[in-house]
Design a protein around this motif. Structure first.
Motif, short mmCIF file in Angstrom:
data_model
loop_
_atom_site.label_atom_id
_atom_site.label_comp_id
_atom_site.label_asym_id
_atom_site.label_seq_id
_atom_site.Cartn_x
_atom_site.Cartn_y
_atom_site.Cartn_z
N THR A 1 0.83 -1.21 0.00
CA THR A 1 0.00 0.00 0.00
C THR A 1 0.87 1.26 0.00
O THR A 1 0.45 2.30 0.50
N ASP B 1 2.61 4.45 -1.96
CA ASP B 1 2.01 5.32 -2.96
C ASP B 1 2.72 5.23 -4.30
O ASP B 1 2.08 5.16 -5.35
N ARG C 1 -3.17 -0.04 -2.46
CA ARG C 1 -3.46 1.39 -2.28
C ARG C 1 -4.32 1.88 -3.42
O ARG C 1 -5.32 2.57 -3.22
N GLU D 1 5.33 4.20 5.67
CA GLU D 1 4.20 4.71 4.89
C GLU D 1 3.15 3.64 4.60
O GLU D 1 1.96 3.87 4.79
N TYR E 1 -0.60 3.70 6.06
CA TYR E 1 -1.73 3.90 5.16
C TYR E 1 -2.78 2.82 5.38
O TYR E 1 -3.98 3.10 5.47
N GLN F 1 -6.63 3.58 6.76
CA GLN F 1 -7.80 3.29 5.94
C GLN F 1 -8.75 2.28 6.59
O GLN F 1 -9.83 2.02 6.08
#
Length: 318
Positions: free
Chosen positions: A156, A158, A172, A198, A202, A206
């Motif tokens: 996930t 970016d 992601r 990160e 994330y 979520q």
């Protein structure tokens, strides 16, 4: 098994294992897709790899190794080929193998045809970026899905060196595109140091349930499966299994190995305990034969594919 279904032709499975055309689990090659309930197919693509390439060769090697699989499960005595029609659909063909977005569209179109034909598609990769195309097809037919994801990594992140489409980003993108419901998603076996938190952050932000390997091994396969059932609930679910979820002792042939993973036995027992969930599609990815030792990773992959097939076929047994 419902009256309109006929079982898979297993005659070729009784020939010597070194004979016949290599197919996934020795299932017959599909002719009429409308006569298939679970369709296995290969995705020979690794354009989303960040370092050790080779997963493009995974489907061919796994087909060969899967000749060692048999029909009747040694624990459950279940024979998936008696309750549904299983076939090998071949491989996704790409119009432009160097164009990642076109590749995703080709994957989504192939899997979409399988869904439209009424089957449950089961893809064998290929790197983990392929899951995005598969989820696009599944969500188009079924809406946002629950997710059971076994992996060393959350996938996930970016982007990587400016690209948002690679093997560390599919889930992601899937959350952003509304393909999966993050609150019905669980990621199991996560481990390995990172240069940035990160991806972990994330997933949790979520609402995804992130289960690091230490928790999974402390709980044991049955409790991990119970937690997965709690998270995904009663709706339709997609299963994604990255072979690097296993410890490298069982799967050295992969692009991003991480020490301290699941044993093959833990993975088998976990998958069996998911029986009854409504898996409308699945993938197994990241087998990289150039890094394998004695075809061990391909054998582990074939073994897990059989376990997943059994739980998918269980939906036809009622």
């Amino acid at each position: 098994m419902s009256e309109e279904l006929s079982a898979t032709d297993t005659s070729a499975m009784l020939t010597p294992r070194y004979a016949e055309i290599a197919t996934f689990l020795r299932a017959p090659l599909a002719g009429d897709w409308s006569a298939v309930d679970i369709g296995l197919f290969g995705i020979p693509y690794d354009g989303g790899i960040t370092n050790r390439a080779g997963a493009r060769h995974g489907p061919r090697a796994i087909r060969d190794a899967s000749s060692l699989m048999r029909m009747i499960h040694h624990v459950t005595r279940f024979n998936p080929y008696e309750v549904c029609r299983v076939a090998d659909l071949g491989d996704v063909r790409f119009r432009s193998v160097y164009d990642h977005e076109t590749v995703m569209a080709d994957i989504a179109a192939f899997a979409g045809r399988a869904h439209q034909a009424g089957m449950r598609p089961f893809a064998v990769g290929g790197d983990h970026s392929v899951s995005l195309g598969l989820l696009r097809a599944a969500a188009e037919r079924h809406g946002p899905l629950g997710l059971v994801h076994v992996d060393a990594h959350t996938d996930t992140w970016d982007q990587f060196h400016g690209s948002k489409f690679m093997h560390a980003t599919p889930f992601r993108r899937a959350v952003e595109e509304g393909l999966i419901d993050p609150k019905r998603s669980i990621q199991i076996g996560i481990r390995g140091a990172q240069n940035s938190p990160e991806g972990w952050e994330y997933s949790r932000e979520q609402g995804m349930r992130v289960m690091f390997i230490e928790e999974a091994q402390d709980l044991g396969p049955a409790a991990v499966a119970a937690e997965a059932r709690r998270v995904v609930g009663e709706g339709k679910v997609y299963l994604s299994f990255d072979i690097d979820g296993l410890d490298p002792v069982y799967a050295p042939g992969t692009g991003t190995p991480e020490a301290g993973g699941l044993s093959i036995h833990e993975a088998q027992r976990f998958l069996r305990a998911l029986d009854g969930l409504d898996f409308i599609g699945a993938d197994l990815v990241e087998v990289a034969p150039p890094f394998d030792v004695g075809d061990l990773t391909s054998l582990s992959a074939a073994t897990l594919i059989y376990e997943i097939l059994c739980i998918m076929a269980g939906r036809y047994a009622a």
